[in-house]
Design a protein around this motif. Structure first.
Motif, short mmCIF file in Angstrom:
data_model
loop_
_atom_site.label_atom_id
_atom_site.label_comp_id
_atom_site.label_asym_id
_atom_site.label_seq_id
_atom_site.Cartn_x
_atom_site.Cartn_y
_atom_site.Cartn_z
N LEU A 84 49.36 18.69 15.87
CA LEU A 84 48.09 18.73 15.15
C LEU A 84 47.21 19.85 15.68
CD1 LEU A 84 47.29 14.90 15.14
CD2 LEU A 84 47.68 16.28 13.09
N SER A 85 46.35 20.33 14.79
CA SER A 85 45.33 21.30 15.21
C SER A 85 43.97 20.70 14.90
CB SER A 85 45.50 22.63 14.46
OG SER A 85 45.18 22.46 13.08
N ARG A 86 42.94 21.35 15.34
CA ARG A 86 41.58 20.87 15.09
C ARG A 86 41.26 20.84 13.59
NH1 ARG A 86 38.75 17.39 17.67
NH2 ARG A 86 39.72 17.27 19.71
N GLU A 87 41.93 21.64 12.81
CA GLU A 87 41.70 21.65 11.37
C GLU A 87 42.19 20.36 10.71
OE1 GLU A 87 43.55 25.09 9.79
OE2 GLU A 87 42.10 26.50 10.65
N ASP A 88 43.08 19.66 11.39
CA ASP A 88 43.60 18.41 10.84
C ASP A 88 42.71 17.21 11.14
OD1 ASP A 88 46.05 19.60 9.88
OD2 ASP A 88 46.68 19.69 11.99
N VAL A 89 41.71 17.39 11.98
CA VAL A 89 40.82 16.29 12.38
C VAL A 89 39.75 16.09 11.31
CG1 VAL A 89 39.19 15.45 14.11
CG2 VAL A 89 41.24 16.71 14.82
N LEU A 90 39.64 14.89 10.81
CA LEU A 90 38.67 14.56 9.77
C LEU A 90 37.40 13.95 10.33
CD1 LEU A 90 41.19 12.81 7.34
CD2 LEU A 90 40.40 15.18 7.22
N VAL A 114 48.22 13.32 18.43
CA VAL A 114 46.80 13.12 18.77
C VAL A 114 46.62 13.15 20.29
CG1 VAL A 114 44.93 11.43 18.79
CG2 VAL A 114 46.18 11.88 16.68
N ARG A 115 47.51 12.48 21.01
CA ARG A 115 47.43 12.49 22.47
C ARG A 115 47.53 13.91 23.01
NH1 ARG A 115 48.08 8.45 25.92
NH2 ARG A 115 48.99 7.11 24.30
N ASN A 116 48.47 14.68 22.49
CA ASN A 116 48.63 16.06 22.95
C ASN A 116 47.42 16.91 22.62
OD1 ASN A 116 51.21 15.43 23.87
ND2 ASN A 116 52.21 16.11 21.99
N LEU A 117 46.83 16.66 21.44
CA LEU A 117 45.64 17.42 21.05
C LEU A 117 44.47 17.12 21.98
CD1 LEU A 117 44.25 19.25 18.91
CD2 LEU A 117 43.68 17.16 17.66
N LEU A 118 44.25 15.84 22.28
CA LEU A 118 43.14 15.47 23.16
C LEU A 118 43.39 15.94 24.59
CD1 LEU A 118 42.42 11.84 21.86
CD2 LEU A 118 41.20 13.96 21.31
N ASP A 119 44.63 15.86 25.05
CA ASP A 119 44.95 16.34 26.39
C ASP A 119 44.73 17.83 26.51
OD1 ASP A 119 45.62 13.79 27.05
OD2 ASP A 119 47.80 14.10 26.97
N ALA A 120 45.06 18.57 25.46
CA ALA A 120 44.87 20.03 25.48
C ALA A 120 43.39 20.38 25.51
CB ALA A 120 45.54 20.65 24.26
N ASP A 121 42.58 19.57 24.81
CA ASP A 121 41.13 19.82 24.81
C ASP A 121 40.52 19.58 26.18
OD1 ASP A 121 41.25 20.47 22.18
OD2 ASP A 121 40.45 18.57 21.43
N ARG A 122 41.02 18.56 26.90
CA ARG A 122 40.40 18.16 28.15
C ARG A 122 41.15 18.68 29.37
NH1 ARG A 122 39.61 14.68 24.21
NH2 ARG A 122 37.66 13.53 24.02
N GLY A 123 42.34 19.16 29.16
CA GLY A 123 43.10 19.71 30.27
C GLY A 123 43.79 18.68 31.14
N ASN A 127 43.36 9.85 27.99
CA ASN A 127 43.32 8.89 26.89
C ASN A 127 44.58 8.03 26.87
OD1 ASN A 127 40.80 9.70 25.20
ND2 ASN A 127 41.84 11.63 25.61
N PRO A 128 44.76 7.15 27.88
CA PRO A 128 45.97 6.33 27.91
C PRO A 128 45.97 5.15 26.95
CG PRO A 128 44.54 5.76 29.72
CD PRO A 128 43.88 6.88 29.01
N GLU A 129 44.83 4.89 26.28
CA GLU A 129 44.70 3.68 25.47
C GLU A 129 44.66 3.97 23.97
OE1 GLU A 129 42.07 1.23 28.82
OE2 GLU A 129 41.24 1.65 26.85
N LEU A 130 45.33 5.01 23.54
CA LEU A 130 45.32 5.36 22.12
C LEU A 130 46.13 4.35 21.31
CD1 LEU A 130 45.82 9.24 22.29
CD2 LEU A 130 43.68 7.94 22.17
#
Length: 363
Positions: A84-90, A114-123, A127-130
């Motif tokens: 996913l990319s940020r463009e896919d986030v609604l 989604v997990r990979n996208l959030l991890d990439a944003d935060r480094g 977010n273990p509870e998705l």
């Protein structure tokens, strides 16, 4: 062969009968008994099945087995590489994130993306509870919500279970042109003994099916958006035209013209049964294009379709934490844009058009 009298009896006893003949007689009797037992068991099965409700929609056609297998293999390959990319986030806040799921991708892969996208944003992995709040079929595209904590997940799941989430779908159908513009259909829903989801009579709700499951009720409202590329005019309140209502109690009688055509409908499922919209479209004689499992055309106007054309357009609900109303809508896929150019922009949008609902709810 000598005949000897039987002591204490009036009938004779045959002595000297060969052993093979006795064995043959025994085998014949056993086989006769086996056939009787098999026939009795078959009769018992028939009587047992006769006590179960009868499905009112047909089983999947033979072609669906090979088509579905090929689609599953293709989807597995695509899902393994999906990102996913940020463009896919609604929509996103600190508790929820909603993305636009494409056709032919499994929901589990969306969760990983989604997990990979959030991890990439935060480094880091924060977010273990998705959790997936709503699951779309493999070939259904549109709004997919992921929660970021167990507590929020439980609240949102309860909102779905209690039917407090308003859902809107767009479907491209090919079938008998409907005479109705607005329709509400109520029926039963369950798995037949062959393992396929089927439509049952509403009055059968609560009755048991083979395997231990039971029939549940389901309800969907439909609105015809366009027919053969032309917008279907909505009736005005002054016209007196009412919503057609169907309570399913028997086999389908298609209420439309004999000629097959392209029909785009908007569906509002008021319950959340598996394949609900697909089943109801099949029952109404307007199966979804590409939905071979439920009688949809596999090839139309010279083109072969790789999946059914059903799109989760929007979700509206009360935010599980803030209590604010939230409405999230996804861009329409290309197959829907071509037929809906004349429809209301505040409710529908193509990938190049802004969505007022989304603009009003993004944080």
């Amino acid at each position: 062969m000598t005949i000897m009298p039987l002591v204490g009896a009036r009938c004779p006893l045959l002595v000297g009968i060969s052993k093979p003949l006795l064995q043959f007689s025994s085998m014949a009797a056993e086989a006769h008994g086996s056939r009787n037992s098999s026939e009795i068991q078959s009769e018992d099965v028939r009587r047992s099945l006769a006590n179960y409700p009868v499905p009112l929609s047909p089983p999947p056609p033979l072609i669906s087995k090979d088509v579905e297998l090929n689609r599953a293999l293709t989807a597995s390959s695509k899902s393994a590489l999906f990102s996913l990319s940020r463009e896919d986030v609604l929509f996103e806040d600190e508790w929820l994130i909603a993305v636009n799921k494409p056709q032919g991708i499994y929901c589990e892969s969306v969760l990983s993306a989604v997990r990979n996208l959030l991890d990439a944003d935060r480094g880091d992995q924060t977010n273990p509870e998705l959790h997936l709040s709503n699951r779309l079929d493999r070939d259904t595209s549109g709004v997919t919500i992921v929660t970021k904590s167990h507590k929020v997940a439980a609240k949102l799941v309860k909102a779905f279970t209690d039917h407090n989430v308003k859902k809107t779908y767009i479907a491209f159908c090919v079938g008998a042109l409907p005479k109705w513009t607005n329709m509400v259909i109520k029926s039963g829903h369950g798995r037949s003994r062959h393992g396929a989801w089927r439509v049952y009579a509403l009055s059968d709700a609560g009755r048991a099916l083979p395997g231990g499951s039971c029939i549940r009720d389901m309800e969907t409202s439909f609105e015809v958006v366009s027919v053969n590329g032309r917008e279907r005019t909505r009736p005005s309140p002054a016209s007196g035209e009412s919503v057609e209502r169907i309570v399913v109690e028997g086999s389908a009688e298609v209420a439309g013209e004999v000629e097959n055509g392209e029909v785009v409908v908007r569906a509002h499922p008021r319950s959340g049964r598996t394949h609900q919209i697909r089943l109801h479209c099949q029952y109404l004689g307007i199966p979804i294009r590409g939905d071979v499992k439920y009688d949809g055309v596999y090839k139309w106007n010279g083109k072969i379709y790789d999946g059914h054309e059903l799109h989760a357009e929007s979700l509206s609900f009360e935010h599980p934490v803030t209590g604010r109303p939230v409405s999230i809508c996804a861009p329409l896929p290309l197959w829907a844009c071509a037929d809906i150019l004349n429809c209301e922009r505040e409710n529908l949008r193509c990938s190049t058009l802004p969505c007022l609902l989304c603009l009003n709810t993004k944080m």
